[in-house]
Design an enzyme around this catalytic site. Sequence first.
Site, PDB file in Angstrom:
ATOM      1  N   SER A 102       0.825  -1.205   0.000  1.00 12.28           N
ATOM      2  CA  SER A 102       0.000   0.000   0.000  1.00 12.28           C
ATOM      3  C   SER A 102       0.861   1.258   0.000  1.00 12.28           C
ATOM      4  O   SER A 102       0.545   2.239  -0.680  1.00 12.28           O
ATOM      5  CB  SER A 102      -0.924  -0.010   1.219  1.00 12.28           C
ATOM      6  OG  SER A 102      -1.653   1.183   1.308  1.00 12.28           O
ATOM      7  N   SER A 103       1.964   1.233   0.732  1.00 13.14           N
ATOM      8  CA  SER A 103       2.838   2.414   0.796  1.00 13.14           C
ATOM      9  C   SER A 103       3.403   2.767  -0.573  1.00 13.14           C
ATOM     10  O   SER A 103       3.607   3.941  -0.884  1.00 13.14           O
ATOM     11  CB  SER A 103       3.992   2.169   1.773  1.00 13.14           C
ATOM     12  OG  SER A 103       3.491   2.001   3.080  1.00 13.14           O
ATOM     13  N   ARG A 124       0.524   4.192  -2.912  1.00 13.32           N
ATOM     14  CA  ARG A 124       0.211   5.587  -2.585  1.00 13.32           C
ATOM     15  C   ARG A 124       1.163   6.564  -3.269  1.00 13.32           C
ATOM     16  O   ARG A 124       0.913   7.764  -3.303  1.00 13.32           O
ATOM     17  CB  ARG A 124       0.235   5.784  -1.074  1.00 13.32           C
ATOM     18  CG  ARG A 124      -0.878   5.026  -0.383  1.00 13.32           C
ATOM     19  CD  ARG A 124      -0.685   4.978   1.117  1.00 13.32           C
ATOM     20  NE  ARG A 124      -1.525   3.946   1.691  1.00 13.32           N
ATOM     21  CZ  ARG A 124      -2.291   4.118   2.743  1.00 13.32           C
ATOM     22  NH1 ARG A 124      -2.344   5.292   3.350  1.00 13.32           N
ATOM     23  NH2 ARG A 124      -3.012   3.122   3.213  1.00 13.32           N
ATOM     24  N   ALA A 139      -1.539  -9.757 -13.308  1.00 16.92           N
ATOM     25  CA  ALA A 139      -1.269 -11.159 -12.979  1.00 16.92           C
ATOM     26  C   ALA A 139      -0.735 -11.309 -11.561  1.00 16.92           C
ATOM     27  O   ALA A 139       0.459 -11.229 -11.334  1.00 16.92           O
ATOM     28  CB  ALA A 139      -0.284 -11.733 -13.989  1.00 16.92           C
ATOM     29  N   ARG A 147      -1.883 -14.018  -9.476  1.00 15.96           N
ATOM     30  CA  ARG A 147      -2.055 -15.404  -9.037  1.00 15.96           C
ATOM     31  C   ARG A 147      -0.782 -16.187  -9.340  1.00 15.96           C
ATOM     32  O   ARG A 147      -0.202 -16.077 -10.411  1.00 15.96           O
ATOM     33  CB  ARG A 147      -3.237 -16.045  -9.766  1.00 15.96           C
ATOM     34  CG  ARG A 147      -3.522 -17.474  -9.292  1.00 15.96           C
ATOM     35  CD  ARG A 147      -4.562 -18.186 -10.142  1.00 15.96           C
ATOM     36  NE  ARG A 147      -3.998 -18.502 -11.453  1.00 15.96           N
ATOM     37  CZ  ARG A 147      -4.471 -18.038 -12.604  1.00 15.96           C
ATOM     38  NH1 ARG A 147      -5.510 -17.227 -12.635  1.00 15.96           N
ATOM     39  NH2 ARG A 147      -3.901 -18.371 -13.746  1.00 15.96           N
ATOM     40  N   GLU A 171       5.104  -6.825 -12.675  1.00 11.73           N
ATOM     41  CA  GLU A 171       4.739  -5.953 -13.799  1.00 11.73           C
ATOM     42  C   GLU A 171       4.553  -4.551 -13.233  1.00 11.73           C
ATOM     43  O   GLU A 171       3.469  -4.188 -12.787  1.00 11.73           O
ATOM     44  CB  GLU A 171       3.448  -6.458 -14.446  1.00 11.73           C
ATOM     45  CG  GLU A 171       3.533  -7.892 -14.916  1.00 11.73           C
ATOM     46  CD  GLU A 171       2.240  -8.651 -14.691  1.00 11.73           C
ATOM     47  OE1 GLU A 171       1.339  -8.136 -14.005  1.00 11.73           O
ATOM     48  OE2 GLU A 171       2.134  -9.765 -15.211  1.00 11.73           O
TER      49      GLU A 171
END
Length: 193
Positions: free
Chosen positions: A111-112, A115, A124, A126, A138
């Site tokens: 998340s950092s 942001r 992709a 999985r 990617e």
Amino acid sequence: MRLCDRDIEAWLDEGRLSINPRPPVERINGATVDVRLGNKFRTFRGHTAAFIDLSGPKDEVSAALDRVMSDEIVLDEGEAFYLHPGELALAVTLESVTLPADLVGWLDGRSSLARLGLMVHVTAHRIDPGWSGCIVLEFYNSGKLPLALRPGMLIGALSFEPLSGPAVRPYNRREDAKYRNQQGAVASRIDKD
């Protein structure tokens, strides 16, 4: 139901799941294992191609991909890779991961980093049952500033979900497994579809 930290450690201890190098306990969180950025990258070269016809003849698709993708870029320790706004690049995790036939993995970006505009996986995320190798990332910079990415930095987290039983066709046994045992930033092999 995803594995909790205790179960991740047990699967690692039992050899049912392999992450090499093995993460220290500090990088095994409630339901995830932190993974780090490796030192191999691949980008799009400057090119004049108007488009790539993804459904065209396989030899033409292959030739077009060869023209637009860079050779693998390997960074030395301490070097940074700069991802500019609007750029896509491939990279690889430092860790190599091997999943058994009865476990699927999921990669989530941090998340950092999101942001700041960094997407760690465009689509992709999985990791198939039977997978073995480094995980290709990617990267896409949707932010306003270039981002310096350094090998060894925390880049994402893996979670693991047991299947109802072992897969009949795990990735490592499929004849059409295009990225089997990858250790580098392998470019698209869509021409092998």
